[in-house]
Design a protein around this motif. Structure first.
Motif, PDB file in Angstrom:
ATOM      1  N   TYR A  11      -2.807   3.776   6.660  1.00 27.31           N
ATOM      2  CA  TYR A  11      -1.550   2.784   6.516  1.00 27.31           C
ATOM      3  C   TYR A  11      -0.783   4.657   6.298  1.00 27.31           C
ATOM      4  O   TYR A  11      -0.730   4.888   6.110  1.00 27.31           O
ATOM      5  CB  TYR A  11      -1.247   1.774   5.008  1.00 27.31           C
ATOM      6  N   ARG A  12       0.427   4.052   7.540  1.00 25.35           N
ATOM      7  CA  ARG A  12       1.975   5.378   7.046  1.00 25.35           C
ATOM      8  C   ARG A  12       3.060   4.165   7.719  1.00 25.35           C
ATOM      9  O   ARG A  12       2.737   2.366   8.303  1.00 25.35           O
ATOM     10  CB  ARG A  12       1.527   6.372   8.817  1.00 25.35           C
ATOM     11  N   ARG A  13       3.984   4.692   7.505  1.00 24.29           N
ATOM     12  CA  ARG A  13       5.282   3.651   7.655  1.00 24.29           C
ATOM     13  C   ARG A  13       6.511   4.425   8.067  1.00 24.29           C
ATOM     14  O   ARG A  13       6.279   5.724   7.893  1.00 24.29           O
ATOM     15  CB  ARG A  13       5.318   2.709   6.496  1.00 24.29           C
ATOM     16  N   ALA A  14       7.284   4.038   9.187  1.00 26.81           N
ATOM     17  CA  ALA A  14       8.680   5.122   9.477  1.00 26.81           C
ATOM     18  C   ALA A  14       9.697   4.156   9.485  1.00 26.81           C
ATOM     19  O   ALA A  14       9.668   3.056  11.007  1.00 26.81           O
ATOM     20  CB  ALA A  14       8.553   5.971  10.206  1.00 26.81           C
TER      21      ALA A  14
ATOM     22  N   CYS B  99      -6.230  -2.779   0.234  1.00 23.82           N
ATOM     23  CA  CYS B  99      -6.520  -1.282  -0.177  1.00 23.82           C
ATOM     24  C   CYS B  99      -8.053  -1.235   0.296  1.00 23.82           C
ATOM     25  O   CYS B  99      -9.194  -1.834  -0.932  1.00 23.82           O
ATOM     26  CB  CYS B  99      -5.800  -0.560  -1.038  1.00 23.82           C
ATOM     27  N   LEU B 100      -8.664   0.030  -0.336  1.00 28.21           N
ATOM     28  CA  LEU B 100      -9.813  -0.048   0.584  1.00 28.21           C
ATOM     29  C   LEU B 100      -9.866   0.242  -1.386  1.00 28.21           C
ATOM     30  O   LEU B 100      -9.454   1.207  -1.773  1.00 28.21           O
ATOM     31  CB  LEU B 100     -10.192   0.854   1.778  1.00 28.21           C
ATOM     32  N   ALA B 101     -11.542   0.158  -1.750  1.00 30.10           N
ATOM     33  CA  ALA B 101     -11.216   0.423  -3.086  1.00 30.10           C
ATOM     34  C   ALA B 101     -13.312   0.800  -3.123  1.00 30.10           C
ATOM     35  O   ALA B 101     -13.229   1.857  -4.698  1.00 30.10           O
ATOM     36  CB  ALA B 101     -12.047  -0.910  -4.171  1.00 30.10           C
TER      37      ALA B 101
ATOM     38  N   ALA C  38       0.622  -1.273   0.260  1.00 30.78           N
ATOM     39  CA  ALA C  38      -0.249   0.400  -0.137  1.00 30.78           C
ATOM     40  C   ALA C  38       0.706   1.368   0.004  1.00 30.78           C
ATOM     41  O   ALA C  38       1.753   0.897   0.441  1.00 30.78           O
ATOM     42  CB  ALA C  38      -1.054  -0.342   1.105  1.00 30.78           C
ATOM     43  N   HIS C  39       0.664   2.130  -0.552  1.00 29.88           N
ATOM     44  CA  HIS C  39       0.797   3.736  -0.110  1.00 29.88           C
ATOM     45  C   HIS C  39       0.453   4.235   0.787  1.00 29.88           C
ATOM     46  O   HIS C  39      -0.574   4.122   1.025  1.00 29.88           O
ATOM     47  CB  HIS C  39       0.467   4.443  -1.525  1.00 29.88           C
TER      48      HIS C  39
END
Length: 236
Positions: free
Chosen positions: A197-200, A228-230, A177-178
């Motif tokens: 969603y977040r990522r570090a 992912c939500l569509a 996912a983005h």
């Protein structure tokens, strides 16, 4: 007759709902129309509501319904060859995916069966995604490319994203996912949840869209992205 800014906002709201299944925030509207403040957006929303193009859903954050589109659009829409359409609140528009064989309903419209895989937590944890319980027959134009499934939402942690307890979300199956996308996350192979969603680095952040819930920060290996939500369906 709508002003150009009213046209722009109406089409932006409609297109965002077609793509994501939820209405955009006032900040997103302000940025899209290049306005200095959200008060200008409020005035445009009020004008569109008074003219019968949109409806604000009571007691729900960021919940708008596009009732209809104008018979004519501004010059930029005319140049693009846009045709008048009937608005739909809960569908996303994209090309029909390869490899999915649509059925045809009594009106001649193509439909695709999407499996309902149980419930997904938008709040307190519940069990991981269950086995298929039923199927939904959805218009082919609502489904984008790839494989999809549906889940019933349980909880209120995503209400500021326009996702409420009892809604049904349409999920595009993917393992990535983005940042900023709303995903189905499987935590520790036993808990499924619907979060932004977040990522570090090696830390995954699962953000709620309700100030009553804290962001969860988990090590990378504990989280698997299930989709992912569509789109989103809501019954009244």
């Amino acid at each position: 007759m709508l002003t150009r800014k009213q046209h722009q906002l109406l089409l932006f709201i409609y297109e965002q709902m077609q793509q994501t299944g939820i209405s955009p925030s006032y900040d997103e509207m302000k940025e899209a129309l290049d306005l200095a403040s959200k008060s200008g957006i409020h005035r445009l929303i009020t004008a569109l509501e008074e003219r019968g193009f949109i409806r604000r859903l009571p007691n729900r954050a960021r919940a708008l319904e596009v009732i209809r589109l104008p018979d004519s659009t501004p010059a930029q829409a005319d140049e693009a060859g846009r045709q008048p359409q009937t608005a739909a609140q809960t569908t996303t528009h994209s090309r029909r995916p390869a490899g999915k064989k649509p059925s045809v309903d009594m009106d001649g419209a193509a439909n695709i069966n999407v499996p309902v895989m149980g419930r997904i937590a938008a709040g307190v944890p519940i069990s991981a995604i269950q086995h298929q319980t039923q199927t939904l027959s959805l218009p082919a134009d609502m489904i984008g490319s790839g494989e999809h499934y549906a889940l019933e939402v349980k909880g209120d942690s995503m209400i500021d994203a326009g996702i409420f307890d009892g809604d049904t979300v349409i999920i595009r199956r993917t393992g990535s996912a983005h940042p900023g996308e709303i995903i189905v996350a499987l935590v520790d192979d036993e808990e499924a949840t619907l979060k932004r969603y977040r990522r570090a680095g090696n830390i995954i952040m699962l953000e709620a869209e309700n100030p009553a819930y804290e962001t969860r920060r988990l090590e990378l290996g504990r989280v698997k992205i299930q989709g992912c939500l569509a789109g989103l369906l809501r019954r009244y």
